[in-house]
Design a protein around this motif. Structure first.
Motif, PDB file in Angstrom:
ATOM      1  N   GLY A  88     -42.597 -49.121 -74.869  1.00 53.77           N
ATOM      2  CA  GLY A  88     -42.162 -50.101 -73.882  1.00 53.77           C
ATOM      3  C   GLY A  88     -42.735 -49.679 -72.543  1.00 53.77           C
ATOM      4  O   GLY A  88     -42.201 -48.783 -71.877  1.00 53.77           O
ATOM      5  N   ILE A  89     -43.855 -50.282 -72.145  1.00 52.50           N
ATOM      6  CA  ILE A  89     -44.570 -49.844 -70.944  1.00 52.50           C
ATOM      7  C   ILE A  89     -43.793 -50.262 -69.699  1.00 52.50           C
ATOM      8  O   ILE A  89     -43.504 -51.441 -69.485  1.00 52.50           O
ATOM      9  N   VAL A  90     -43.453 -49.264 -68.871  1.00 48.18           N
ATOM     10  CA  VAL A  90     -42.693 -49.486 -67.643  1.00 48.18           C
ATOM     11  C   VAL A  90     -43.656 -49.471 -66.463  1.00 48.18           C
ATOM     12  O   VAL A  90     -44.437 -48.533 -66.293  1.00 48.18           O
ATOM     13  N   THR A  91     -43.605 -50.509 -65.628  1.00 52.65           N
ATOM     14  CA  THR A  91     -44.526 -50.611 -64.494  1.00 52.65           C
ATOM     15  C   THR A  91     -43.845 -50.405 -63.147  1.00 52.65           C
ATOM     16  O   THR A  91     -44.523 -50.263 -62.131  1.00 52.65           O
ATOM     17  N   GLY A  92     -42.519 -50.404 -63.115  1.00 47.35           N
ATOM     18  CA  GLY A  92     -41.812 -50.185 -61.858  1.00 47.35           C
ATOM     19  C   GLY A  92     -40.376 -49.784 -62.123  1.00 47.35           C
ATOM     20  O   GLY A  92     -39.770 -50.236 -63.103  1.00 47.35           O
ATOM     21  N   ILE A  93     -39.823 -48.909 -61.272  1.00 40.18           N
ATOM     22  CA  ILE A  93     -38.421 -48.524 -61.416  1.00 40.18           C
ATOM     23  C   ILE A  93     -37.726 -48.616 -60.067  1.00 40.18           C
ATOM     24  O   ILE A  93     -38.343 -48.447 -59.009  1.00 40.18           O
ATOM     25  N   ALA A  94     -36.428 -48.907 -60.115  1.00 37.33           N
ATOM     26  CA  ALA A  94     -35.603 -49.010 -58.908  1.00 37.33           C
ATOM     27  C   ALA A  94     -34.348 -48.179 -59.098  1.00 37.33           C
ATOM     28  O   ALA A  94     -33.760 -48.165 -60.186  1.00 37.33           O
ATOM     29  N   LEU A  95     -33.939 -47.492 -58.041  1.00 35.23           N
ATOM     30  CA  LEU A  95     -32.747 -46.646 -58.080  1.00 35.23           C
ATOM     31  C   LEU A  95     -31.734 -47.153 -57.056  1.00 35.23           C
ATOM     32  O   LEU A  95     -31.997 -47.142 -55.852  1.00 35.23           O
ATOM     33  N   GLY A 134     -38.984 -46.399 -73.584  1.00 32.98           N
ATOM     34  CA  GLY A 134     -39.687 -46.525 -72.317  1.00 32.98           C
ATOM     35  C   GLY A 134     -40.838 -45.542 -72.186  1.00 32.98           C
ATOM     36  O   GLY A 134     -40.693 -44.353 -72.468  1.00 32.98           O
ATOM     37  N   PHE A 135     -41.995 -46.054 -71.760  1.00 26.31           N
ATOM     38  CA  PHE A 135     -43.183 -45.229 -71.519  1.00 26.31           C
ATOM     39  C   PHE A 135     -43.496 -45.346 -70.028  1.00 26.31           C
ATOM     40  O   PHE A 135     -43.932 -46.387 -69.549  1.00 26.31           O
ATOM     41  N   TYR A 136     -43.270 -44.242 -69.273  1.00 23.90           N
ATOM     42  CA  TYR A 136     -43.274 -44.295 -67.813  1.00 23.90           C
ATOM     43  C   TYR A 136     -44.560 -43.845 -67.118  1.00 23.90           C
ATOM     44  O   TYR A 136     -44.684 -44.048 -65.908  1.00 23.90           O
ATOM     45  N   PRO A 137     -45.525 -43.221 -67.798  1.00 25.89           N
ATOM     46  CA  PRO A 137     -46.730 -42.773 -67.079  1.00 25.89           C
ATOM     47  C   PRO A 137     -47.519 -43.883 -66.387  1.00 25.89           C
ATOM     48  O   PRO A 137     -48.313 -43.599 -65.489  1.00 25.89           O
ATOM     49  N   HIS A 138     -47.335 -45.146 -66.788  1.00 32.19           N
ATOM     50  CA  HIS A 138     -48.047 -46.246 -66.128  1.00 32.19           C
ATOM     51  C   HIS A 138     -47.221 -46.876 -65.005  1.00 32.19           C
ATOM     52  O   HIS A 138     -47.604 -47.917 -64.465  1.00 32.19           O
ATOM     53  N   ASN A 139     -46.121 -46.230 -64.639  1.00 34.28           N
ATOM     54  CA  ASN A 139     -45.284 -46.738 -63.563  1.00 34.28           C
ATOM     55  C   ASN A 139     -46.048 -46.745 -62.239  1.00 34.28           C
ATOM     56  O   ASN A 139     -46.700 -45.765 -61.880  1.00 34.28           O
ATOM     57  N   LYS A 140     -45.966 -47.849 -61.505  1.00 36.96           N
ATOM     58  CA  LYS A 140     -46.730 -48.005 -60.268  1.00 36.96           C
ATOM     59  C   LYS A 140     -45.911 -47.737 -59.012  1.00 36.96           C
ATOM     60  O   LYS A 140     -46.458 -47.326 -57.990  1.00 36.96           O
TER      61      LYS A 140
END
Length: 401
Positions: free
Chosen positions: A38-45, A102-108
């Motif tokens: 599951g490619i993750v492209t952005g995260i919010a906290l 979730g796969f996070y290395p592609h997070n922008k």
């Protein structure tokens, strides 16, 4: 007899070769199939104000929605939120709510709310470094006046169908009145004395009348260590970029000011050179000096005067340069005073500069640098050169006027 003796080493060699070839046939023990990611492209906290727990929102891609063969009508992304106390717990809970890990290395981009930023963030980001699941070049920003999650939702003015890609483009094309900083730069400044981090600020502009709601990248978020100390407005951020930031695009943006005759002058900043020098005598720190040299182009003057001689144009440009120098010098002075008196954060890196130039002097003041920084005497010099004016001798106003 001889045949048997010779055949034994041959058999051994053959077996050894076969065993060695097995080494090249092994696979990755921790491999992940693309169809299982599951490619993750952005995260919010964000933070739950009642419990103090963190809320992690991850933006997952939906590859089927972007297929060029048979695209689905669904949104090309989905937002999954989870509540917890640590990043590993939040990521595990997120995986329970979606059908792919979730796969996070592609997070922008990493966006955090003001509440999260004020509580301190290095203990959260430690997992990113320890597990290397989020790369250090991801953009880092504080959500001002809104939740971090809201900035990962669909934007009406976005051409890109993925909000994280839209935000990534905002950072890549940031203007001079905005800061664009990544996770690695934050680590470097937050973990050392002598310079405080300044990162990006994202907000939602509600718009007026016919203008739609837009996501805005402007200003800067100032940290004291790893805790949010306050914000820089757009004018202060421009002054910060003149001193600290390297040229990102073809220009450093535009600087406009009200000239002595009441007209508006706009300068396009195309190159700059800035220096911060500590002034030391007899082993003690006396003051700091900031020197900023700016190469500009005159992009607009309202209204434009009519010039009959080249000498008039030269005199006019000299006058504009002096006025710009005076205005910019005042802006930088205001920035340093704000940093010293209000934010109490060394955002321009005076301490770091002192450490590099005079390490023995730095060792004397580093343990009480905050108190020294508040009372520093700072001298500012600005030199502006207009490279190209584009001036024409005639005015653009009608003759009847």
């Amino acid at each position: 007899m001889n045949k048997t003796i010779c055949s034994v080493p041959a058999k051994i060699m053959r077996n050894v070769v076969l065993l060695l070839t097995l080494l090249f046939l092994t696979g990755c023990w921790d491999r992940q199939e693309l169809t299982e990611m599951g490619i993750v492209t952005g995260i919010a906290l964000d933070m739950n104000k009642e419990t103090g727990e963190y809320i992690l929102t991850s933006q997952f891609l939906r590859p089927a929605s972007q297929s060029t063969v048979a695209p689905t009508p669904n949104e090309p992304f989905i937002l999954i939120s989870a509540t917890g106390k640590t990043i590993p717990e939040l990521m595990q809970k997120t995986n329970r709510n979606v059908d792919r890990n979730g796969f996070y290395p592609h997070n922008k981009v990493i966006i955090m709310s003001e509440e999260v930023a004020k509580s301190g963030v290095l203990h959260l980001f430690e997992n990113f470094q320890r597990e290397q699941n989020i790369r250090s070049y991801a953009w880092l920003a504080v959500a001002k006046g809104t939740s971090a999650r809201s900035l990962l939702e669909k934007h009406k003015t976005s051409i890109s169908s993925i909000p994280a890609s839209f935000l990534n483009n905002l950072f890549m094309d940031a203007n001079a009145d905005a800061v664009s900083s990544n996770l690695l730069n934050f680590y470097k400044k937050a973990l050392k004395k002598g310079e405080s981090p300044v990162i990006a600020v994202l907000s939602i502009d509600e718009g007026v009348e016919m203008t739609p709601q837009t996501t805005k990248l402007s200003g800067g978020a100032v940290f004291d260590g790893d805790r949010l100390a306050g914000f820089l407005n757009e004018r202060e951020t421009m002054a910060y970029n003149w001193v600290k930031t390297k040229i990102r695009n073809e220009t450093l943006g535009s600087y406009d000011f009200l000239s002595e005759d009441g007209s508006i002058v706009a300068l396009a900043l195309i190159d700059k050179n800035a220096k911060i020098n500590p002034n030391v005598s007899k082993g003690s720190l006396d003051s700091f000096s900031i020197e900023v040299n700016l190469l500009t182009e005159l992009s607009e003057h309202q209204p434009m005067k009519e010039f009959n001689e080249n000498a008039d144009i030269i005199h006019y440009l000299d006058n504009i340069e002096k006025q710009a120098e005076k205005k910019m010098k005042a802006d930088i002075r205001h920035l340093t005073e704000t940093a010293q008196k209000e934010l109490e954060s060394d955002i321009l890196g005076f301490g770091d500069r002192l450490y590099k130039r005079y390490p023995s002097v730095w060792n004397k003041v580093k343990d009480n640098w905050r108190a020294h920084f508040k009372d520093l005497e700072i001298e500012v010099e600005v030199n502006v050169k207009i490279k190209n004016s584009g001036l024409i001798k005639g005015t653009l106003l009608p003759e009847s006027m």
